[in-house]
Design a protein around this motif. Structure first.
Motif: not given
Length: 212
Positions: A3-24
């Protein structure tokens, strides 16, 4: 098709995962814990929304708990995280075993997993000191998870192997590398990238099976 909502949640998960790699976002505190915990919590939510087996949902939820524990320093938090991931690996193993089609073609992979688990596990156990027994149990659990995934094959197996690689790198970081080692600059993000990739592939593999 998810579903579209699942894709949105997966996109948010990917964004969080990428953000976590930032030193700050790797210096501790509540924000670090939330950012680290969200990806697998969202994976669990998506798995539930897409009618994946409850064992997968629970495994992802336990992984999110493990991430929350490991966001903090100290042996107690490490042991709590280890326990959460141990339970997650066992749930995945039960799921994969019930889904396994045929183990015979996967014998080369199974043998490779066993050899690696015995060899690398022995090195970790010798270096783990008072944590030797928990580490030995954990190595056994991830080996069982990998072996059962071999019977399923495809993305599930690929994800399980990458997940195992993440755990192996984490064990190297925790027990084999000295504090301040220049290699820690590579292992820390490496553990995270392999971990997220492995879990994502397991989720994708299971959803493909569910949809077929």
């Amino acid at each position: 098709m998810i579903s579209g909502i699942s894709i949105a949640f997966l996109s948010l998960a990917a964004l969080c995962a990428i953000t976590y790699l930032m030193p700050g976002f790797r210096r501790g505190g509540l924000v670090r814990t939330v950012i680290k915990t969200l990806p697998l919590a969202l994976f669990a939510l998506v798995a539930w929304m897409e009618n994946a087996p409850v064992l997968l949902v629970a495994g992802f939820a336990l992984s999110a708990m493990g991430d929350a524990f490991l966001a903090h320093e100290g042996d107690q938090m490490f042991m709590a995280g280890l326990g959460s991931f141990l339970a997650a690996h066992l749930l995945f193993a039960v799921l994969f075993f019930t889904w396994a089609d045929e183990f015979a073609p996967a014998w080369p992979v199974i043998v490779a997993i066993c050899v690696f688990a015995l060899g690398f596990g022995a090195v970790l156990v010798r270096k783990a000191g008072p944590l030797a027994i928990p580490v030995a149990v954990y190595v056994l659990a991830i080996a069982v998870m990998g072996i059962t995934a071999a019977g399923v094959g495809g993305l599930v197996l690929a994800g399980a192997i990458i997940f195992m690689a993440s755990d192996a790198l984490l064990g190297t970081e925790k027990f084999l590398l000295l504090t301040g080692s220049r290699w820690l600059k590579l292992t820390a993000p490496g553990v995270w990238v392999l971990y997220i990739a492995g879990q994502a592939m397991i989720l994708a593999g299971v959803l493909i099976v569910v949809a077929s």
